[in-house]
Design a protein around this motif. Structure first.
Motif, PDB file in Angstrom:
ATOM      1  N   GLN A 147       0.826  -1.205   0.000  1.00  0.00           N
ATOM      2  CA  GLN A 147       0.000   0.000   0.000  1.00  0.00           C
ATOM      3  C   GLN A 147       0.864   1.260   0.000  1.00  0.00           C
ATOM      4  N   TYR A 148       1.960   1.205   0.749  1.00  0.00           N
ATOM      5  CA  TYR A 148       2.876   2.348   0.776  1.00  0.00           C
ATOM      6  C   TYR A 148       3.439   2.623  -0.616  1.00  0.00           C
ATOM      7  N   MET A 149       3.879   1.571  -1.324  1.00  0.00           N
ATOM      8  CA  MET A 149       4.463   1.756  -2.653  1.00  0.00           C
ATOM      9  C   MET A 149       3.431   2.339  -3.620  1.00  0.00           C
ATOM     10  N   LYS A 150       2.180   1.880  -3.529  1.00  0.00           N
ATOM     11  CA  LYS A 150       1.136   2.424  -4.396  1.00  0.00           C
ATOM     12  C   LYS A 150       0.896   3.898  -4.075  1.00  0.00           C
ATOM     13  N   CYS A 151       0.888   4.237  -2.784  1.00  0.00           N
ATOM     14  CA  CYS A 151       0.695   5.627  -2.382  1.00  0.00           C
ATOM     15  C   CYS A 151       1.829   6.500  -2.890  1.00  0.00           C
ATOM     16  N   ARG A 152       3.050   6.008  -2.774  1.00  0.00           N
ATOM     17  CA  ARG A 152       4.203   6.776  -3.235  1.00  0.00           C
ATOM     18  C   ARG A 152       4.146   6.986  -4.746  1.00  0.00           C
TER      19      ARG A 152
END
Length: 227
Positions: A23-28
């Protein structure tokens, strides 16, 4: 063993951690894409923030020697010798810092009104949200001084703490941010000690801002953060 079988064999807390990372990578990725949509405006903001004083003096025998004029000063005009002297000066500097930011906002508003002739003023005309932070906690200030500035010459380490007085300014457009930085640079009562440009070098989460340490016409440098 397949990838699906491998994931199925993981402990629940491990799967949860991997899900958070995903989820963090998608947000970034989304934040970077949003930034690229306004690349031209953001590039201008990056350029506008690069003027700052050179705090470093020279490098000699494994030490950086810093310019004494950038040390925090006590009320009597000499470099502070203790945390108590630093906070005494900070209390005196805080009203000057607040008044300076208010004056900057007024100038940005005047500039912005000229830029908004062909835009929706009700939507775009809201200029800045200024948030004055409380003075930095004394325990945290002492820790930072000892961790980051203990070996700095000239001493003492507390004379190099620039973020005891703090505030943030939030803008709705890159044009407003550029106008603010330009006003700060041209103001004869403000000296930019150093600037950290996170438009150019964002944090791991993709957060971007401009962090400026300014020296005012009083006995204490202050930190201003622009978003």
């Amino acid at each position: 063993m397949t990838t699906m079988e491998t994931l199925g064999s993981l402990r629940p807390e491990t799967k949860q951690f991997l899900d958070i990372c995903n989820q963090y990578m998608k947000c970034r990725e989304l934040m970077d894409a949003k930034y690229q949509e306004h690349q031209k405006e953001n590039a201008a903001a990056v350029s506008a923030s690069e003027k700052s004083s050179d705090v470093y003096y020279y490098y000699y025998y494994y030490y950086y020697y810093y310019k004494s004029e950038f040390q925090q000063q006590a009320i009597d005009g000499t470099p502070v010798k203790s945390l108590a002297e630093l906070y005494e000066a900070a209390e005196q500097a805080l009203p000057v810092f607040r008044a300076t930011l208010e004056r900057i906002v007024q100038k940005v508003e005047a500039t912005n009104s000229l830029l908004q002739d062909n835009k929706n003023k009700e939507e775009e005309g809201k200029i800045a949200k200024v948030t004055m932070a409380p003075l930095k906690g004394r325990n945290r200030a002492q820790e930072k001084a000892e961790d980051d500035y203990m070996d700095r010459v000239p001493g003492s380490e507390v004379t190099w703490l620039y973020d005891v007085c703090r505030a943030s300014m939030e803008f709705n457009s890159a044009e407003q941010l550029i106008a603010c930085v330009d006003i700060i640079q041209k103001d004869p009562s403000i000296n930019i000690v150093k600037a950290k440009n996170r438009f150019q070098n964002p944090t791991l989460t993709g957060y971007r801002d401009i962090n400026i340490c300014i020296q005012l016409d009083c006995s204490c440098s202050s930190e201003q953060q622009q978003q």
